[in-house]
Enzyme design. Structure first.
Site, PDB file in Angstrom:
ATOM      1  CG  ASP A   1     -23.913  48.374   5.677  1.00  0.00           C
ATOM      2  OD1 ASP A   1     -22.730  48.221   5.290  1.00  0.00           O
ATOM      3  OD2 ASP A   1     -24.715  47.440   5.841  1.00  0.00           O
TER       4      ASP A   1
ATOM      5  CG  ASP B   1     -27.117  42.807   6.987  1.00  0.00           C
ATOM      6  OD1 ASP B   1     -26.356  43.034   6.073  1.00  0.00           O
ATOM      7  OD2 ASP B   1     -27.523  41.709   7.170  1.00  0.00           O
TER       8      ASP B   1
END
Ligand SMILES: [Zn+2]
Length: 292
Positions: free
Chosen positions: A227, A229
């Site tokens: 992902d 952040d």
């Protein structure tokens, strides 16, 4: 604990204080990564720090003997701050392991390194707290190990060579910042990490890497981005579901990279003649107790 170690002529892995199967390479990782151990045995190891997250699973990969420990335990029952890192590392050394590969999931702090990117960091910043972070926690001779270069040069090379054969984007260096969790970062924390120039953020592998150095073990982190952040690209904040989804999509590639890296690691070297700097971290130091 005993200090006596002899070299087994047939396995090239030293005999040690634990009976049963031995391994030269250790892998600390999540579930879904050790299905490639075809014939394996499960080994219970007691350590001065208690039990590892799970019994070790020992088998053969690419002609090398490998001990696997599920960092978070079966059913992912230990949060990052509750993992018994000291017991995991001690147990691996006790069965003969001297080189460790440590895959982990991370958030990216750089917009150009999206989900599915493999990063082999060359530096680490430890922002964890409250985790037992040293095995030398007794009175007696004080042990300071060097940690300027936290990761094994041979392990990093093996990981990068294997990763380049995968279809995934590969980043060959960068700084991993390890936060305590289990919560994710605030946008301000994320921005601070970005401005400091860090590349990826995770919640595991520290104090793992430092403990490996204290045990004179080679240690290499192979990070997979799941992902962006919080705050990177101004996008949505990360959720645990998204992390799991991206990890599941790419876990097969990560398994192939691990297998490739295992096959590329240099041959096992006995303690007395080991040449890698990680293995020489305790040279000239007086230890308060013998290592397994
Ligand atoms: Zn090394």
């Amino acid at each position: 604990m005993t200090t006596e170690q002899t070299t087994a002529s047939d396995t090239a892995v030293p005999d040690g204080p634990t009976a049963g199967p031995r391994a030269e390479i250790g892998v600390i990782g999540g579930s879904g990564l050790y299905e490639f151990l075809e014939d394996h045995e499960t080994v219970d190891v007691e350590t001065p720090f208690g039990r590892p997250s799970d019994p070790l699973v020992i088998g053969e990969v690419e002609g090398r003997s490998v001990a696997f420990v599920a960092r978070h335990g079966k059913d992912h029952r230990f949060a990052p701050h509750r993992v018994n890192y000291r017991a995991n590392l001690w147990a691996l050394r006790a069965v003969g392991v001297r080189q460790i590969l440590s895959p982990c999931a991370v958030g990216s702090l750089k917009p150009e390194h999206g989900p599915g990117t493999i990063v082999v960091p060359d530096q680490v910043v430890d922002r964890t707290w409250g985790r037992p972070h040293t095995i030398y926690d007794t009175e007696g001779p004080v042990v300071h190990v060097g940690f300027a270069d936290p990761y094994c040069p041979n392990g990093r090379q093996a990981a990068l060579d294997a990763a380049r054969l995968s279809p995934l984007q590969v980043v060959t260096d960068g700084t991993l910042v390890v936060v305590n969790g289990p919560r994710f970062s605030s946008r301000a924390e994320s921005l601070m990490h970005q401005r400091a120039g860090f590349g990826i953020v995770g919640m595991t592998t520290m104090p793992e890497a430092a403990l490996a150095r204290e045990l004179a073990l080679c240690f290499t982190t192979i990070a997979m981005v799941t992902d962006h952040d919080a705050g990177v690209e101004g996008g949505d904040a990360v959720t645990h579901e998204e992390v799991l989804r991206v990890f599941a999509t790419n876990v097969e590639h990560l398994g192939s990279i691990l297998r490739g890296a295992i096959g590329r690691l240099p041959a096992h070297e006995p303690d007395e003649t080991a040449t890698c700097p990680c293995r020489r971290s305790l040279d000239g130091l007086e230890l308060p107790f013998p290592l397994p």
